[in-house]
Design a protein around this motif. Structure first.
Motif, short mmCIF file in Angstrom:
data_model
loop_
_atom_site.label_atom_id
_atom_site.label_comp_id
_atom_site.label_asym_id
_atom_site.label_seq_id
_atom_site.Cartn_x
_atom_site.Cartn_y
_atom_site.Cartn_z
N THR A 162 -23.23 49.90 64.68
CA THR A 162 -24.07 50.58 63.74
C THR A 162 -23.45 51.90 63.35
OG1 THR A 162 -25.41 51.67 65.51
CG2 THR A 162 -26.30 49.69 64.82
N CYS A 163 -23.54 52.43 62.03
CA CYS A 163 -23.42 53.56 61.52
C CYS A 163 -24.19 54.84 62.17
CB CYS A 163 -23.41 53.48 59.94
SG CYS A 163 -22.98 54.98 58.99
N PRO A 164 -23.40 56.04 62.50
CA PRO A 164 -24.11 56.98 62.89
C PRO A 164 -25.05 57.74 62.01
CG PRO A 164 -21.81 57.48 63.08
CD PRO A 164 -22.02 56.14 62.39
N ALA A 165 -24.72 57.64 60.57
CA ALA A 165 -25.18 58.41 59.37
C ALA A 165 -26.55 57.54 58.79
CB ALA A 165 -24.25 58.42 58.56
N CYS A 166 -26.43 56.24 58.77
CA CYS A 166 -27.40 55.81 58.23
C CYS A 166 -28.26 54.53 59.29
CB CYS A 166 -27.17 55.29 56.93
SG CYS A 166 -26.01 53.78 56.66
N GLY A 167 -27.52 54.16 60.17
CA GLY A 167 -28.00 52.97 61.00
C GLY A 167 -27.47 51.63 60.37
N GLY A 168 -26.59 51.38 59.28
CA GLY A 168 -26.15 50.31 58.95
C GLY A 168 -25.05 49.47 59.61
N GLN A 169 -24.82 48.39 59.29
CA GLN A 169 -23.80 47.64 60.06
C GLN A 169 -22.40 48.17 59.58
OE1 GLN A 169 -23.76 43.38 59.21
NE2 GLN A 169 -22.50 42.89 60.82
N VAL A 170 -21.54 48.47 60.50
CA VAL A 170 -20.26 48.69 60.18
C VAL A 170 -18.90 47.77 60.66
CG1 VAL A 170 -20.73 50.90 60.70
CG2 VAL A 170 -19.84 49.73 62.55
N ARG A 171 -17.88 47.79 60.11
CA ARG A 171 -16.88 46.96 60.33
C ARG A 171 -15.71 47.89 60.86
NH1 ARG A 171 -13.26 45.89 55.17
NH2 ARG A 171 -13.40 47.93 53.94
N ARG A 172 -14.77 47.49 61.58
CA ARG A 172 -13.73 48.13 62.47
C ARG A 172 -12.37 48.09 61.27
NH1 ARG A 172 -11.77 47.12 68.35
NH2 ARG A 172 -10.57 45.29 67.32
N LEU A 173 -12.16 49.26 60.86
CA LEU A 173 -10.58 49.04 60.16
C LEU A 173 -9.61 48.74 60.84
CD1 LEU A 173 -11.81 51.89 57.55
CD2 LEU A 173 -12.37 49.53 57.12
N LEU A 174 -8.60 48.35 60.04
CA LEU A 174 -7.09 48.44 60.49
C LEU A 174 -6.58 49.55 60.13
CD1 LEU A 174 -6.30 44.60 59.94
CD2 LEU A 174 -6.81 45.57 61.88
N GLY A 175 -5.70 50.07 60.94
CA GLY A 175 -4.92 51.30 60.91
C GLY A 175 -3.38 51.29 61.58
N VAL A 176 -2.57 52.16 61.06
CA VAL A 176 -1.31 52.20 61.61
C VAL A 176 -1.44 52.51 63.02
CG1 VAL A 176 0.85 53.16 61.27
CG2 VAL A 176 -0.61 52.55 59.30
N PRO A 177 -0.67 52.13 64.07
CA PRO A 177 -0.65 52.33 65.47
C PRO A 177 0.16 53.48 65.57
CG PRO A 177 0.60 50.27 65.15
CD PRO A 177 -0.01 50.60 63.77
N ALA A 178 -0.49 54.28 66.43
CA ALA A 178 0.44 55.38 66.71
C ALA A 178 1.28 55.33 67.91
CB ALA A 178 -0.67 56.52 67.08
N LEU A 179 2.75 54.58 67.55
CA LEU A 179 3.63 54.24 68.53
C LEU A 179 4.59 55.45 68.31
CD1 LEU A 179 3.80 50.21 68.13
CD2 LEU A 179 2.76 51.44 70.00
#
Length: 99
Positions: free
Chosen positions: A28-45
């Motif tokens: 859940t979103c901390p701002a509005c309570g809506g559904q969220v998805r996890r984004l893909l990002g660049v790993p910090a290697l």
């Protein structure tokens, strides 16, 4: 612990959370309570140690050459004909064109 980035489907709010890999993802979103998805990002290697950068390798020299440019052999210069010591075959090839 890894850092995960999330985005809300409703308000498009983006936020980050640090949690264990085996922990349940945020839903859940901390701002509005809506559904969220996890984004893909660049790993910090970070690869540390030698051998990870192009400058860690030689400058294109063959495996037998050394820093002073010698091949470590008898000191004789290798010819472009494969090193067998025979004269170049370019002068004898003109006879095959005559046939």
């Amino acid at each position: 612990m890894p850092l995960y980035e999330y985005e809300c489907f409703v308000c498009r709010h983006r936020f980050e959370r640090i949690h264990r890999v085996d922990a349940e993802p945020v839903t859940t979103c901390p701002a509005c309570g809506g559904q969220v998805r996890r984004l893909l990002g660049v790993p910090a290697l970070q690869f540390k140690g030698s051998g990870w950068y192009i400058t860690d390798y030689g400058s294109g020299r063959s495996a037998g050459s050394t820093a002073n440019g010698h091949d470590g052999g008898t000191g004789e210069k290798a010819s472009g004909d494969g090193g067998n010591g025979s004269p170049s075959s370019s002068s004898s090839s003109s006879g095959s064109d005559a046939d």
